[in-house]
Scaffold this active site. Sequence first.
Site, PDB file in Angstrom:
ATOM      1  N   HIS A 152       0.815  -1.220   0.000  1.00 48.87           N
ATOM      2  CA  HIS A 152       0.000   0.000   0.000  1.00 48.87           C
ATOM      3  C   HIS A 152       0.847   1.268   0.000  1.00 48.87           C
ATOM      4  CE1 HIS A 152      -4.319  -1.163   0.545  1.00 48.87           C
ATOM      5  NE2 HIS A 152      -3.728  -2.332   0.688  1.00 48.87           N
ATOM      6  N   VAL A 173       2.037   3.534  -4.279  1.00 46.56           N
ATOM      7  CA  VAL A 173       1.429   4.840  -4.563  1.00 46.56           C
ATOM      8  C   VAL A 173       2.511   5.916  -4.676  1.00 46.56           C
ATOM      9  CG1 VAL A 173      -0.316   6.506  -3.855  1.00 46.56           C
ATOM     10  CG2 VAL A 173      -0.619   4.090  -3.310  1.00 46.56           C
ATOM     11  N   ASP A 181       7.795   5.988   0.587  1.00 50.03           N
ATOM     12  CA  ASP A 181       8.261   7.039   1.505  1.00 50.03           C
ATOM     13  C   ASP A 181       7.487   7.095   2.824  1.00 50.03           C
ATOM     14  OD1 ASP A 181       5.830   8.025   0.670  1.00 50.03           O
ATOM     15  OD2 ASP A 181       6.565  10.023   0.166  1.00 50.03           O
ATOM     16  N   SER A 198       4.414   7.412   3.431  1.00 47.78           N
ATOM     17  CA  SER A 198       3.260   8.318   3.485  1.00 47.78           C
ATOM     18  C   SER A 198       2.056   7.609   4.093  1.00 47.78           C
ATOM     19  CB  SER A 198       2.919   8.843   2.082  1.00 47.78           C
ATOM     20  OG  SER A 198       2.545   7.777   1.218  1.00 47.78           O
ATOM     21  N   GLU A 224      -3.914   8.256   4.591  1.00 46.02           N
ATOM     22  CA  GLU A 224      -4.153   7.099   3.728  1.00 46.02           C
ATOM     23  C   GLU A 224      -4.759   5.950   4.526  1.00 46.02           C
ATOM     24  OE1 GLU A 224      -0.657   6.053   1.375  1.00 46.02           O
ATOM     25  OE2 GLU A 224      -0.068   8.162   1.356  1.00 46.02           O
ATOM     26  N   PRO A 273      -4.200  -1.053  -7.654  1.00 45.75           N
ATOM     27  CA  PRO A 273      -5.173  -1.900  -8.363  1.00 45.75           C
ATOM     28  C   PRO A 273      -6.230  -2.389  -7.385  1.00 45.75           C
ATOM     29  CG  PRO A 273      -3.122  -3.085  -7.991  1.00 45.75           C
ATOM     30  CD  PRO A 273      -2.874  -1.687  -7.536  1.00 45.75           C
ATOM     31  N   SER A 318      -1.947 -15.900   0.008  1.00 50.09           N
ATOM     32  CA  SER A 318      -1.911 -17.224   0.655  1.00 50.09           C
ATOM     33  C   SER A 318      -1.942 -17.106   2.174  1.00 50.09           C
ATOM     34  CB  SER A 318      -0.653 -18.002   0.223  1.00 50.09           C
ATOM     35  OG  SER A 318       0.500 -17.511   0.876  1.00 50.09           O
ATOM     36  N   THR A 369      -3.098 -23.757   4.859  1.00 46.16           N
ATOM     37  CA  THR A 369      -1.914 -23.208   5.543  1.00 46.16           C
ATOM     38  C   THR A 369      -2.091 -21.693   5.690  1.00 46.16           C
ATOM     39  OG1 THR A 369      -0.780 -23.028   3.386  1.00 46.16           O
ATOM     40  CG2 THR A 369      -0.336 -24.999   4.707  1.00 46.16           C
ATOM     41  N   ASP A 398       3.115 -19.660   1.074  1.00 46.60           N
ATOM     42  CA  ASP A 398       3.553 -20.781   0.249  1.00 46.60           C
ATOM     43  C   ASP A 398       2.767 -20.804  -1.055  1.00 46.60           C
ATOM     44  OD1 ASP A 398       1.031 -21.740   0.926  1.00 46.60           O
ATOM     45  OD2 ASP A 398       1.767 -23.241   2.345  1.00 46.60           O
TER      46      ASP A 398
END
EC number: 1.11.1.7
Length: 330
Positions: free
Chosen positions: A71, A75, A79, A81, A93, A167, A198, A250, A255
């Site tokens: 995240h 963007v 840094d 943010s 954010e 996305p 996973s 798991t 994995d």
Amino acid sequence: MSSNSRALFFFSFFLAILYFSASAENEGPGLVMNYYRDSCPQAEDIIKEQVKLLYKRHKNTAFSWLRNIFHDCFVESCDASLLLDSTRRMLSEKETDRSFGMRNFRYIETIKEALERECPGVVSCADILVLSARDGIVALGGPYIPLKTGRRDGRKSRADILEQHLPDHNESMSVVLERFANIGIDTPGVVALLGAHSVGRTHCVKLVHRLYPEVDPALNPTHVEHMLHKCPDAIPDPKAVQYVRNDRGTPMKLDNNYYRNILDNKGLLIVDHQLATDKRTKPYVKKMAKSQDYFFREFGRAITILSENNPLTGTKGEVRKQCNLANKLH
């Protein structure tokens, strides 16, 4: 060439050298391995030890570290943010819809405090965020990924442009691939990074549209029963923590079981289903389902690219005293 012209040429050449030397000094060395070798030799060991201690007390911190790097670094710049709190002029954010379910930010401060006791004002929150992700991946059974350091911290939230970069799990695979390509991650890298699904969990609010009013026919019927049990309401109670584990087999281990699950139509999110069916990504899904070594290799490569996305280095940005607050300007 006259003597005056020659003198002017050399003078201009000398000025150009001075300019580029000053620019290079201002930029600094950029990202390098073991950036804190001299300024804080114990930095990476302190972060590693704190990640281990926190993981023993709170297993879900490792999921948080992994989600943080995605995240934050996706963007515009890696840094930190993401870590900034809201102010009167700026929305954090952390408080946007895209950060739903993210937590454990206070433990980043725990790591920062340990570093400040050893080396005050030296280690950036951006590097803490990246290295905690690296060590969190190891805690989850994933590969150790050597990552460069030397990032500095930004001073502003990017809450207003998140949607332009991150996305979404409901977008088409074309959009997902394009978003990743914008920061230099190719198709096998995308498939590998989504393998982070996973571990951890998916909140019911993110997947009920696949269950109500009609069950998505693409879902494996044997998995639907479990999903309906965990998410019994078409409109989940926002105060209730209702979720489905991403991988029932798991759930605490990074994995390649994720790839076998999505090939068996047990992916929880639309993007999981698309990954296993789109002709551009399916070959890599099948390859990673067969080989964990291949998955880990591509995962490490993609994490490295993500961690080096447009960082602030040299004299750009700052080293925050607290990760949730930009330093006061005097």
